[in-house]
Design a protein around this motif. Structure first.
Motif, mmCIF file in Angstrom:
data_model
loop_
_atom_site.group_PDB
_atom_site.id
_atom_site.type_symbol
_atom_site.label_atom_id
_atom_site.label_comp_id
_atom_site.label_asym_id
_atom_site.label_seq_id
_atom_site.Cartn_x
_atom_site.Cartn_y
_atom_site.Cartn_z
ATOM 1 N N ALA A 115 45.749 22.645 23.965
ATOM 2 C CA ALA A 115 46.376 22.210 25.212
ATOM 3 C C ALA A 115 47.769 22.822 25.367
ATOM 4 O O ALA A 115 48.163 23.242 26.463
ATOM 5 C CB ALA A 115 46.464 20.688 25.248
ATOM 6 N N ALA A 116 48.518 22.881 24.280
ATOM 7 C CA ALA A 116 49.866 23.462 24.338
ATOM 8 C C ALA A 116 49.807 24.958 24.635
ATOM 9 O O ALA A 116 50.574 25.472 25.467
ATOM 10 C CB ALA A 116 50.595 23.208 23.021
ATOM 11 N N PHE A 117 48.902 25.658 23.974
ATOM 12 C CA PHE A 117 48.761 27.096 24.232
ATOM 13 C C PHE A 117 48.391 27.338 25.695
ATOM 14 O O PHE A 117 48.901 28.253 26.338
ATOM 15 C CB PHE A 117 47.689 27.686 23.315
ATOM 16 C CG PHE A 117 48.167 27.964 21.909
ATOM 17 C CD1 PHE A 117 49.342 27.417 21.435
ATOM 18 C CD2 PHE A 117 47.428 28.766 21.060
ATOM 19 C CE1 PHE A 117 49.792 27.664 20.138
ATOM 20 C CE2 PHE A 117 47.853 29.022 19.764
ATOM 21 C CZ PHE A 117 49.036 28.474 19.307
ATOM 22 N N HIS A 118 47.484 26.523 26.205
ATOM 23 C CA HIS A 118 47.041 26.687 27.595
ATOM 24 C C HIS A 118 48.189 26.406 28.567
ATOM 25 O O HIS A 118 48.389 27.147 29.538
ATOM 26 C CB HIS A 118 45.870 25.750 27.884
ATOM 27 C CG HIS A 118 45.391 25.795 29.300
ATOM 28 N ND1 HIS A 118 44.650 26.843 29.803
ATOM 29 C CD2 HIS A 118 45.566 24.924 30.343
ATOM 30 C CE1 HIS A 118 44.383 26.631 31.070
ATOM 31 N NE2 HIS A 118 44.926 25.470 31.428
ATOM 32 N N ALA A 119 48.933 25.344 28.305
ATOM 33 C CA ALA A 119 50.039 24.977 29.196
ATOM 34 C C ALA A 119 51.107 26.058 29.239
ATOM 35 O O ALA A 119 51.730 26.289 30.280
ATOM 36 C CB ALA A 119 50.643 23.644 28.745
ATOM 37 N N ALA A 120 51.328 26.724 28.114
ATOM 38 C CA ALA A 120 52.370 27.755 28.040
ATOM 39 C C ALA A 120 51.842 29.152 28.344
ATOM 40 O O ALA A 120 52.613 30.112 28.368
ATOM 41 C CB ALA A 120 53.009 27.742 26.649
ATOM 42 N N GLY A 121 50.524 29.282 28.548
ATOM 43 C CA GLY A 121 49.946 30.606 28.755
ATOM 44 C C GLY A 121 50.060 31.482 27.525
ATOM 45 O O GLY A 121 50.161 32.713 27.610
ATOM 46 N N HIS A 122 50.021 30.843 26.353
ATOM 47 C CA HIS A 122 50.217 31.555 25.079
ATOM 48 C C HIS A 122 48.869 31.823 24.421
ATOM 49 O O HIS A 122 48.104 30.888 24.133
ATOM 50 C CB HIS A 122 51.096 30.701 24.166
ATOM 51 C CG HIS A 122 51.381 31.308 22.826
ATOM 52 N ND1 HIS A 122 52.058 32.494 22.668
ATOM 53 C CD2 HIS A 122 51.081 30.869 21.566
ATOM 54 C CE1 HIS A 122 52.171 32.772 21.379
ATOM 55 N NE2 HIS A 122 51.591 31.806 20.691
ATOM 56 N N LEU A 123 48.539 33.085 24.194
ATOM 57 C CA LEU A 123 47.291 33.488 23.532
ATOM 58 C C LEU A 123 46.078 32.757 24.119
ATOM 59 O O LEU A 123 45.426 31.958 23.442
ATOM 60 C CB LEU A 123 47.372 33.224 22.025
ATOM 61 C CG LEU A 123 48.507 33.934 21.266
ATOM 62 C CD1 LEU A 123 48.495 33.522 19.801
ATOM 63 C CD2 LEU A 123 48.365 35.440 21.398
ATOM 64 N N PRO A 124 45.735 33.014 25.376
ATOM 65 C CA PRO A 124 44.604 32.321 26.013
ATOM 66 C C PRO A 124 43.299 32.501 25.230
ATOM 67 O O PRO A 124 42.945 33.608 24.826
ATOM 68 C CB PRO A 124 44.508 33.002 27.386
ATOM 69 C CG PRO A 124 45.866 33.576 27.622
ATOM 70 C CD PRO A 124 46.387 33.974 26.275
ATOM 71 N N GLY A 125 42.600 31.398 25.016
ATOM 72 C CA GLY A 125 41.300 31.444 24.355
ATOM 73 C C GLY A 125 41.348 31.580 22.844
ATOM 74 O O GLY A 125 40.297 31.602 22.190
ATOM 75 N N TYR A 126 42.550 31.646 22.256
ATOM 76 C CA TYR A 126 42.633 31.890 20.810
ATOM 77 C C TYR A 126 41.973 30.770 19.996
ATOM 78 O O TYR A 126 41.218 31.037 19.061
ATOM 79 C CB TYR A 126 44.091 32.048 20.373
ATOM 80 C CG TYR A 126 44.261 32.065 18.872
ATOM 81 C CD1 TYR A 126 43.932 33.201 18.131
ATOM 82 C CD2 TYR A 126 44.703 30.931 18.186
ATOM 83 C CE1 TYR A 126 44.061 33.209 16.750
ATOM 84 C CE2 TYR A 126 44.841 30.944 16.810
ATOM 85 C CZ TYR A 126 44.517 32.075 16.100
ATOM 86 O OH TYR A 126 44.627 32.068 14.732
ATOM 87 N N ILE A 127 42.257 29.513 20.336
ATOM 88 C CA ILE A 127 41.740 28.398 19.546
ATOM 89 C C ILE A 127 40.217 28.358 19.603
ATOM 90 O O ILE A 127 39.549 28.147 18.581
ATOM 91 C CB ILE A 127 42.341 27.063 20.032
ATOM 92 C CG1 ILE A 127 43.856 27.062 19.807
ATOM 93 C CG2 ILE A 127 41.704 25.890 19.304
ATOM 94 C CD1 ILE A 127 44.281 27.211 18.374
ATOM 95 N N ASN A 128 39.639 28.577 20.795
ATOM 96 C CA ASN A 128 38.180 28.568 20.911
ATOM 97 C C ASN A 128 37.555 29.695 20.096
ATOM 98 O O ASN A 128 36.547 29.501 19.418
ATOM 99 C CB ASN A 128 37.757 28.694 22.376
ATOM 100 C CG ASN A 128 37.946 27.397 23.144
ATOM 101 O OD1 ASN A 128 37.964 26.320 22.554
ATOM 102 N ND2 ASN A 128 38.103 27.493 24.452
ATOM 103 N N THR A 129 38.138 30.875 20.153
ATOM 104 C CA THR A 129 37.603 32.013 19.393
ATOM 105 C C THR A 129 37.724 31.787 17.893
ATOM 106 O O THR A 129 36.813 32.115 17.127
ATOM 107 C CB THR A 129 38.344 33.304 19.784
ATOM 108 O OG1 THR A 129 38.187 33.532 21.178
ATOM 109 C CG2 THR A 129 37.797 34.495 19.001
ATOM 110 N N ALA A 130 38.847 31.207 17.480
ATOM 111 C CA ALA A 130 39.100 31.042 16.052
ATOM 112 C C ALA A 130 38.308 29.903 15.437
ATOM 113 O O ALA A 130 37.852 30.009 14.290
ATOM 114 C CB ALA A 130 40.595 30.821 15.814
ATOM 115 N N PHE A 131 38.087 28.806 16.176
ATOM 116 C CA PHE A 131 37.538 27.601 15.557
ATOM 117 C C PHE A 131 36.247 27.091 16.197
ATOM 118 O O PHE A 131 35.682 26.098 15.720
ATOM 119 C CB PHE A 131 38.579 26.479 15.568
ATOM 120 C CG PHE A 131 39.829 26.816 14.808
ATOM 121 C CD1 PHE A 131 39.859 26.732 13.419
ATOM 122 C CD2 PHE A 131 40.969 27.244 15.465
ATOM 123 C CE1 PHE A 131 41.001 27.052 12.707
ATOM 124 C CE2 PHE A 131 42.123 27.570 14.761
ATOM 125 C CZ PHE A 131 42.136 27.469 13.382
#
Length: 298
Positions: A115-131
């Motif tokens: 949620a934090a990455f998405h809110a900040a536009g930081h590394l979109p999709g990283y968490i889904n790809t990684a985990f």
């Protein structure tokens, strides 16, 4: 630097240490997070309360990782980070000092990071790809080829559906990783309802189309004892190798794997027969032929 255990925060400390040591990519993603994130450019450029709380948690997590990486202190206190996480999920921050199930807490942890990455536009999709991985679910039913002693039944693909997956829950009774994974990926549905409304026995198969960068396993050690009405923990040994080959679970290998499993089943049946025959040679003194037994009795 170490992590201070305040109250019962060992569950959170262990999780932080796992993520800090598991993948340099995850630590880098957290440390490079823009901690002073400006609102997104729009006419109403204001972060929602949920997004604001997610970012506040990520800033605290960033602080933890920075101390763990570079501080000369003996230890640091991770409680502010745990409280920020509870605050994001609208839970009582004081509950962070209570014991929690680490598997459930891990889900809360990753959801907040995403949620934090998405809110900040930081590394979109990283968490889904990684985990998170992707799989295809197959439902198969028996397709009868003949009646009354004709050809053997075959399996017909009735339905397939694409979905995603995260942590894989494994049955401890399987005793080792690959057997437990096969049980997870293949199960029997005793009363499956077809589109025609018929009740049939079906088999559900899970075939992976993409594994995540980090594949997480959760051992199901706690069961329910119907006789006592209480939860019981199974402390049996569970084996896994340092390196595992997961190609047998890939959708692209489905047909080849099916043939290999048939061969394996035949070999196991042959092994069982040979072991039974071997017993007659290695334990021949423990049982007497009927005639010999009658003569001994006389």
């Amino acid at each position: 630097v170490g992590l201070k255990n305040t109250g019962n925060t060992c569950y959170f400390n262990s999780l932080l240490q796992v993520y800090f040591r598991m993948r340099p990519g995850f630590v880098k993603a957290v440390l490079t997070f823009p901690s002073t994130t400006p609102p997104p450019p729009s006419s109403s450029a204001v972060l929602s309360v949920s997004d604001h709380n997610a970012i506040q948690f990520l800033v605290q997590l960033q602080r933890c990782f920075a101390f763990m990486h570079s501080s000369t202190r003996r230890y640091m206190d991770p409680v502010p980070c745990a409280r920020a996480l509870f605050n994001y999920h609208q839970l009582d921050p004081k509950a962070s000092a209570q014991q929690h199930d680490v598997a459930e807490f891990n889900e809360l942890f990753l959801n907040a990071v995403a949620a934090a990455f998405h809110a900040a536009g930081h590394l979109p999709g990283y968490i889904n790809t990684a985990f998170s991985g992707e799989l295809q679910e197959h439902i198969l039913v028996k397709d009868k080829q003949g009646e009354g002693g004709g050809e053997e039944d075959s399996w017909k693909l009735l339905q397939k559906r694409d979905s995603t997956f995260g942590p894989v829950i494994l049955d401890i009774k399987a005793k080792e990783l690959l057997s437990a994974l096969e049980q997870y990926c293949t199960s029997t549905i005793d009363s499956y309802t077809t589109e025609q409304g018929d009740k049939v026995t079906a088999v559900k198969e899970l075939w992976v189309t993409r594994f995540p960068e980090v594949l997480t396993f959760q051992l199901q050690r706690v069961g329910f004892d119907a006789s006592t009405g209480q939860a019981v923990k199974d402390n049996s040994r569970f084996l896994f190798a340092q390196n595992i080959c997961l190609d047998r679970f890939l959708l692209q290998n489905r047909e080849r794997v099916a043939r290999l499993r048939e061969t394996r089943a035949a070999l196991r049946a042959r092994q069982k027969s040979l072991l039974a025959a071997l017993q007659t040679y290695t334990h021949f003194c423990t049982a007497q032929p009927p005639a010999a037994a009658a003569a001994a009795a006389a």
